[in-house]
Design a protein around this motif. Structure first.
Motif, PDB file in Angstrom:
ATOM      1  N   SER A 135     -10.444   0.952   4.355  1.00 19.97           N
ATOM      2  CA  SER A 135      -9.779   0.374   3.179  1.00 19.97           C
ATOM      3  C   SER A 135      -9.356  -1.057   3.470  1.00 19.97           C
ATOM      4  O   SER A 135      -9.443  -1.935   2.617  1.00 19.97           O
ATOM      5  CB  SER A 135      -8.508   1.136   2.824  1.00 19.97           C
ATOM      6  OG  SER A 135      -8.763   2.435   2.572  1.00 19.97           O
ATOM      7  N   PRO A 188      -0.992  -2.323   9.376  1.00 22.64           N
ATOM      8  CA  PRO A 188      -1.447  -1.854   8.052  1.00 22.64           C
ATOM      9  C   PRO A 188      -2.868  -2.293   7.727  1.00 22.64           C
ATOM     10  O   PRO A 188      -3.288  -3.389   8.104  1.00 22.64           O
ATOM     11  CB  PRO A 188      -0.484  -2.518   7.056  1.00 22.64           C
ATOM     12  CG  PRO A 188       0.596  -3.125   7.851  1.00 22.64           C
ATOM     13  CD  PRO A 188       0.122  -3.275   9.253  1.00 22.64           C
ATOM     14  N   PHE A 189      -3.562  -1.456   7.019  1.00 22.65           N
ATOM     15  CA  PHE A 189      -4.883  -1.767   6.460  1.00 22.65           C
ATOM     16  C   PHE A 189      -5.860  -2.349   7.492  1.00 22.65           C
ATOM     17  O   PHE A 189      -6.347  -3.472   7.329  1.00 22.65           O
ATOM     18  CB  PHE A 189      -4.732  -2.714   5.251  1.00 22.65           C
ATOM     19  CG  PHE A 189      -4.293  -1.995   4.004  1.00 22.65           C
ATOM     20  CD1 PHE A 189      -5.195  -1.284   3.231  1.00 22.65           C
ATOM     21  CD2 PHE A 189      -2.966  -1.995   3.605  1.00 22.65           C
ATOM     22  CE1 PHE A 189      -4.797  -0.596   2.084  1.00 22.65           C
ATOM     23  CE2 PHE A 189      -2.550  -1.316   2.470  1.00 22.65           C
ATOM     24  CZ  PHE A 189      -3.476  -0.628   1.709  1.00 22.65           C
ATOM     25  N   HIS A 212      -6.260   0.920  -5.476  1.00 18.70           N
ATOM     26  CA  HIS A 212      -6.188   1.017  -4.020  1.00 18.70           C
ATOM     27  C   HIS A 212      -7.610   0.851  -3.476  1.00 18.70           C
ATOM     28  O   HIS A 212      -8.555   1.412  -4.047  1.00 18.70           O
ATOM     29  CB  HIS A 212      -5.632   2.391  -3.636  1.00 18.70           C
ATOM     30  CG  HIS A 212      -5.244   2.454  -2.192  1.00 18.70           C
ATOM     31  ND1 HIS A 212      -6.176   2.496  -1.185  1.00 18.70           N
ATOM     32  CD2 HIS A 212      -4.036   2.441  -1.589  1.00 18.70           C
ATOM     33  CE1 HIS A 212      -5.543   2.531  -0.025  1.00 18.70           C
ATOM     34  NE2 HIS A 212      -4.247   2.492  -0.239  1.00 18.70           N
ATOM     35  N   ASN A 258       3.377  -1.216   3.565  1.00 14.28           N
ATOM     36  CA  ASN A 258       3.196   0.061   2.849  1.00 14.28           C
ATOM     37  C   ASN A 258       4.546   0.617   2.432  1.00 14.28           C
ATOM     38  O   ASN A 258       5.571   0.256   3.011  1.00 14.28           O
ATOM     39  CB  ASN A 258       2.548   1.091   3.780  1.00 14.28           C
ATOM     40  CG  ASN A 258       1.083   0.847   3.998  1.00 14.28           C
ATOM     41  OD1 ASN A 258       0.302   0.800   3.063  1.00 14.28           O
ATOM     42  ND2 ASN A 258       0.690   0.677   5.262  1.00 14.28           N
ATOM     43  N   GLU A 300      -4.806   2.962  11.110  1.00 12.14           N
ATOM     44  CA  GLU A 300      -3.543   2.213  11.099  1.00 12.14           C
ATOM     45  C   GLU A 300      -2.548   2.884  12.049  1.00 12.14           C
ATOM     46  O   GLU A 300      -1.800   2.214  12.769  1.00 12.14           O
ATOM     47  CB  GLU A 300      -2.954   2.175   9.672  1.00 12.14           C
ATOM     48  CG  GLU A 300      -3.713   1.327   8.686  1.00 12.14           C
ATOM     49  CD  GLU A 300      -5.013   1.943   8.177  1.00 12.14           C
ATOM     50  OE1 GLU A 300      -5.166   3.178   8.286  1.00 12.14           O
ATOM     51  OE2 GLU A 300      -5.871   1.203   7.662  1.00 12.14           O
ATOM     52  N   GLY A 317       0.827  -1.206   0.000  1.00 13.32           N
ATOM     53  CA  GLY A 317       0.000   0.000   0.000  1.00 13.32           C
ATOM     54  C   GLY A 317       0.858   1.252   0.000  1.00 13.32           C
ATOM     55  O   GLY A 317       2.082   1.197  -0.183  1.00 13.32           O
ATOM     56  N   GLU A 318       0.191   2.374   0.246  1.00 12.86           N
ATOM     57  CA  GLU A 318       0.871   3.670   0.142  1.00 12.86           C
ATOM     58  C   GLU A 318       1.423   4.116   1.509  1.00 12.86           C
ATOM     59  O   GLU A 318       2.624   4.204   1.705  1.00 12.86           O
ATOM     60  CB  GLU A 318      -0.157   4.662  -0.390  1.00 12.86           C
ATOM     61  CG  GLU A 318       0.321   6.052  -0.588  1.00 12.86           C
ATOM     62  CD  GLU A 318      -0.793   6.929  -1.164  1.00 12.86           C
ATOM     63  OE1 GLU A 318      -1.441   6.539  -2.142  1.00 12.86           O
ATOM     64  OE2 GLU A 318      -1.006   8.021  -0.608  1.00 12.86           O
ATOM     65  N   ALA A 319       0.526   4.341   2.442  1.00 16.60           N
ATOM     66  CA  ALA A 319       0.925   4.853   3.754  1.00 16.60           C
ATOM     67  C   ALA A 319      -0.220   4.620   4.729  1.00 16.60           C
ATOM     68  O   ALA A 319      -1.379   4.553   4.316  1.00 16.60           O
ATOM     69  CB  ALA A 319       1.210   6.349   3.655  1.00 16.60           C
ATOM     70  N   PRO A 320       0.082   4.513   6.016  1.00 15.44           N
ATOM     71  CA  PRO A 320      -0.993   4.291   6.996  1.00 15.44           C
ATOM     72  C   PRO A 320      -1.978   5.456   7.029  1.00 15.44           C
ATOM     73  O   PRO A 320      -1.599   6.602   6.779  1.00 15.44           O
ATOM     74  CB  PRO A 320      -0.246   4.208   8.333  1.00 15.44           C
ATOM     75  CG  PRO A 320       1.194   4.047   7.989  1.00 15.44           C
ATOM     76  CD  PRO A 320       1.401   4.598   6.625  1.00 15.44           C
ATOM     77  N   GLY A 321      -3.229   5.142   7.338  1.00 19.06           N
ATOM     78  CA  GLY A 321      -4.232   6.172   7.591  1.00 19.06           C
ATOM     79  C   GLY A 321      -4.426   6.321   9.096  1.00 19.06           C
ATOM     80  O   GLY A 321      -3.625   5.795   9.889  1.00 19.06           O
TER      81      GLY A 321
HETATM   82  N1  URA Z   1      -4.017   2.925   2.957  1.00 22.04           N
HETATM   83  C1  URA Z   1      -2.790   2.418   2.711  1.00 22.04           C
HETATM   84  O1  URA Z   1      -2.224   2.613   1.635  1.00 22.04           O
HETATM   85  N2  URA Z   1      -2.221   1.700   3.669  1.00 22.04           N
HETATM   86  C2  URA Z   1      -2.796   1.423   4.836  1.00 22.04           C
HETATM   87  O2  URA Z   1      -2.196   0.740   5.645  1.00 22.04           O
HETATM   88  C3  URA Z   1      -4.079   1.960   5.052  1.00 22.04           C
HETATM   89  C4  URA Z   1      -4.664   2.706   4.113  1.00 22.04           C
END
Ligand code: URA
Length: 217
Positions: A94, A89-90, A192, A116, A83, A76-80
């Protein structure tokens, strides 16, 4: 007050002599190259030490979750926000959709690995900067090599472009498979889950990607 070019140069020289630019540059510098690292635990420690302003706003570092012997790794991209709270993660909305998509093709968090590009949540969920993605790419490559999956599935354009180092759009990358020199896994790109939550009509396309990925596993 507007400074003349000469005054600006003097200020810049003063900043430079005082070491201000060195301090700013050091802020976003990875202190240890991940090259010599041989375990996930060592990598996690090295990532935690990366000197980046991102982590000042975050609650937890979000490293990875799932089966460390997985044949498939989702990137993935980055924690929200969720997270960031849980350090996993995730796990937000999402993540719930990702779990449903995995289950639909007979996979789950005991059979896949999820991580991520960025291990810290960017403030206000802003898009990661190119500098941040570039800084963490060597750590992501090491992470992938330590798991050693057969396949990497990039979730969304940002993860895909960073891993593949391309400017091609997600729609150009979907449906193809890629190899890069730094890892042995075959690489795929799909939507995504956050995008699918905003554009549910694309879920059918994502379903096609997941079926293809599962058939190749
Ligand atoms: N979106 C992401 O790309 N990664 C996560 O861990 C949560 C949301």
């Amino acid at each position: 007050m507007k400074l003349s070019p000469q005054q600006l140069r003097q200020v810049a020289e003063w900043f430079s002599e005082a070491g201000v630019f060195d301090v700013i540059a050091e802020q976003n510098v990875a202190p240890q190259s991940p090259k010599g690292i041989s375990t996930l635990a060592e990598l996690k420690t090295a990532v935690a030490k990366v000197n980046i302003s991102l982590k000042e706003c975050a609650l937890h570092m979000v490293f990875g979750v799932g089966n460390e012997n997985a044949r498939i790794l989702f990137l993935g991209e980055a924690p929200g926000a969720e997270e960031d709270k849980q350090g996993i993660p995730f796990v937000g909305q999402s993540g719930q959709l990702l779990d449903k998509m995995l289950n639909a093709v007979g996979l789950d968090r005991t059979t896949v690995y999820i991580t991520n590009i960025l291990p810290w949540r960017p403030p206000g969920n802003r898009t990661p900067t190119t500098e941040e993605m570039t800084l963490f790419r060597p750590y992501v490559l090491k992470h992938i090599n330590l798991i050693n999956p057969k396949m990497v599935v990039c979730l969304g354009g940002t993860a895909s472009k960073t891993l593949l180092q391309t400017n091609e759009s997600l729609s150009q990358l979907r449906g193809r498979s890629f190899r890069i020199g730094e890892i042995s896994a075959e690489i795929f790109a799909t939507f995504h889950p956050a995008y699918l939550l905003r554009s549910p009509s694309q879920k059918r396309e994502a379903w096609i990607d997941f079926l293809r990925i599962k058939s190749l596993l």
